[in-house]
Design an enzyme around this catalytic site. Structure first.
Site, mmCIF file in Angstrom:
data_model
loop_
_atom_site.group_PDB
_atom_site.id
_atom_site.type_symbol
_atom_site.label_atom_id
_atom_site.label_comp_id
_atom_site.label_asym_id
_atom_site.label_seq_id
_atom_site.Cartn_x
_atom_site.Cartn_y
_atom_site.Cartn_z
ATOM 1 N N ARG A 123 0.770 -1.278 0.019
ATOM 2 C CA ARG A 123 -0.094 -0.092 -0.073
ATOM 3 C C ARG A 123 0.985 1.281 -0.042
ATOM 4 N NH1 ARG A 123 -5.799 -0.907 3.096
ATOM 5 N NH2 ARG A 123 -6.431 -1.959 1.054
ATOM 6 N N GLN A 128 -1.324 2.259 -5.959
ATOM 7 C CA GLN A 128 -2.677 2.247 -5.827
ATOM 8 C C GLN A 128 -3.492 1.699 -7.077
ATOM 9 O OE1 GLN A 128 -3.650 6.307 -4.897
ATOM 10 N NE2 GLN A 128 -2.903 6.140 -2.642
ATOM 11 N N ASP A 131 -3.992 -1.892 -6.402
ATOM 12 C CA ASP A 131 -4.587 -2.362 -5.144
ATOM 13 C C ASP A 131 -5.958 -2.993 -5.266
ATOM 14 O OD1 ASP A 131 -5.260 -2.776 -2.459
ATOM 15 O OD2 ASP A 131 -4.905 -0.692 -1.894
#
Length: 522
Positions: A123, A128, A131
């Site tokens: 993270r 991102q 993710d």
């Protein structure tokens, strides 16, 4: 040419697919050939024809796909029957949950396959776009509110009708991670009164910015953990927490719990006593049901109703219940991962174990189990540091500070005036008298103009328009004073100045009016 394929998920009730027609088009731009098992996208409303139209080869069986594909993209971890199909130099990308699937990782290493866990993507800011946990949590939070509404016997929003008044539903969201914030936003948009709790005080601003009330627990303990997750709470904090929830149980209509730390069992936050204190018709949606649940009465994959009429929803397939949206987001996460794995966009995978994201997500490589990964060189999302409390000054200290500031300001002003006077005197000694007269008028006009401009009220203008209109007004006054001059050139220039400055002023009013109209309700 490297082939990337997506088989049909064999886990019961799993409707998602790891490749969509759109993601296949994007993968082909990276130099890959794409393959899909026949019927793999049917539950997510993607037909075999859609894939063929996107240039994807449709394999008749899973065995054919596993045999031909160099990269296999899945949603769920490979099941035992699928793990046997893994082969040397093949890359498998899926959710893995490595803490619970050590045998799977060992089999992948033994077969010589590389296994990438989408749930292990670090993270950090750069990752991102990959993710997948956040993508699925976002959908789960949204769907949890929809599921709660489906089981709740009233409106979310308050209404006043001819038949009577309907109070708004009161929703409590426990945990303000990605799923919690999605639930808050959805419940708020439906008109409910939303309250939220999280052990991390730094998320209070996010909660309040979405229009929800943050339930503050007056207890000195930071709940922030690694990677943006909450840390386990102390027994004392937990006791205070449960006291707060017990008070809320009597008042709220819907509870959505999202508290879960990867690799750990879900903490019990909503006890049987709290359920018993809730009003009949209330609903609890437990998003942590897969790891035991945050509610003491949660039954995994089931919906139950308690003796006092409270519905407890323990489904674990919320993203799968919105398969089209989930597949689109997950397939995009996969595509971004493949973009990092093929830096030259030539379909050749470069598995760079020095890359924080690739190394963090890789759980088996080069015939070795590579889980757990080392900490990333780039720090994960960290909690905001606590600001030190500045002690409040006593009235005497405040007066002393104000006096000192006034003296310092006065000293600076006197110094500037003295320096200016000295410079003016030095210029006057060498400059002609006519120059000094014009120079003094110039200095005074600058001073007066500055005072006039910065004292214009902004109530009828934006600050920028107020300043420009004030400048234009000074220009008009100066031009009017010169318009009576005997020189025709001065008269013409003065008239032009009045005309152009007037356009600026009236145009400023019109522009300001249009800008203000943008913020007025029709």
């Amino acid at each position: 040419m490297t082939i990337i394929g997506a088989p049909k998920e064999i886990v019961k009730d799993e409707s998602r697919v790891a490749m969509t027609p759109q993601s296949a088009v994007d993968l082909q731009k990276l130099g890959f050939d794409c393959m899909i098992q026949s019927g793999a996208g049917k539950a997510a409303r993607f037909s075999d024809k859609d894939y063929r139209d996107a240039g994807v080869t449709v394999a008749k069986t899973a065995a054919e796909l596993w045999e031909k594909a160099d990269v296999v993209a899945k949603v769920r971890p490979p099941q035992p029957a699928e793990a046997k199909k893994m082969r040397k130099d093949q890359t498998v990308i899926s959710f893995v949950y490595p803490s619970d699937n050590k045998t799977l990782m060992a089999n992948a290493a033994k077969a010589g396959s590389t296994m990438i866990a989408m749930d292990m993507v670090p993270r950090i800011s750069r990752a991102q776009k990959m993710d997948a946990l956040s993508s699925m949590a976002n959908i789960a939070g949204y769907r949890a509110v929809i599921e709660a509404g489906n089981n709740f016997g009233r409106f979310f929003t308050g209404q006043v009708t001819a038949a009577g008044k309907v109070p708004p539903a009161k929703v409590l969201v426990i945990g303000a991670g990605v799923a919690g914030l999605a639930a808050i936003g959805t419940a708020q948009s439906l008109g409910a009164i939303v309250r939220a709790f999280d052990v991390r005080p730094e998320v209070a601003e996010q909660i309040e910015s979405m229009g929800a009330e943050f339930l503050l627990l007056d207890f000195e303990e930071s709940g922030s953990g690694d990677g943006g997750y909450a840390a386990p709470s102390s027994p004392e904090f937990r006791e205070k927490q449960l006291e707060l929830f017990a008070e809320q149980a009597k008042d709220v209509d819907i509870v959505i719990t999202t508290a879960l730390i990867p690799g750990r069992d879900a903490p019990i936050l909503w006890t049987a006593d709290m359920v018993a204190a809730m009003k009949p018709g209330s609903v609890i949606v437990d998003l942590a049901a897969e790891r035991g649940g945050n509610c003491e009465l949660t039954v995994k994959d089931e919906k139950i109703e308690t003796k006092n009429g409270v519905t407890v929803v323990g489904y674990t397939d919320f993203p799968s219940r919105m398969a089209t949206q989930s597949s689109n987001l997950y397939a995009t996460n996969i595509r971004h991962m493949m973009t990092d794995l093929t830096p030259e966009k030539d379909g050749v995978i470069v598995h760079n174990m020095e890359d924080d994201v690739i190394r963090g997500a890789t759980v088996a490589h080069a015939k070795k189990v590579t889980f757990p990964p080392p900490p990333p060189k780039i720090a994960a999302i960290a909690a905001a540091p606590k600001k030190e409390k500045v002690p409040e000054l006593t009235p005497e200290q405040k007066r002393a500070a104000e006096t000192a500031a006034f003296k310092a300001e006065t000293k600076n002003q006197v110094t500037l005036i003295a320096v200016g006077a000295a410079l003016l005197l030095a210029v006057g000694l060498v400059a002609p008298a006519s120059f000094m007269q014009h120079f003094i008028v110039f200095v005074l006009s600058v001073f007066i103009g500055f005072q006039v401009i910065w004292n214009v009220s902004h109530s009828l203008h934006t600050p920028l328009m107020a300043v420009t209109n004030a400048i234009s007004s000074i220009i008009i006054l100066g031009a009017v004073m010169q318009i009576g001059s005997g020189s025709w050139l001065v008269i013409v220039l003065s008239a032009l100045a009045v005309f152009m400055a007037g356009i600026n002023i009236f145009g400023g009013f019109l522009v300001t009016r249009r800008m203000l109209a943008m913020f007025q309700k029709s």
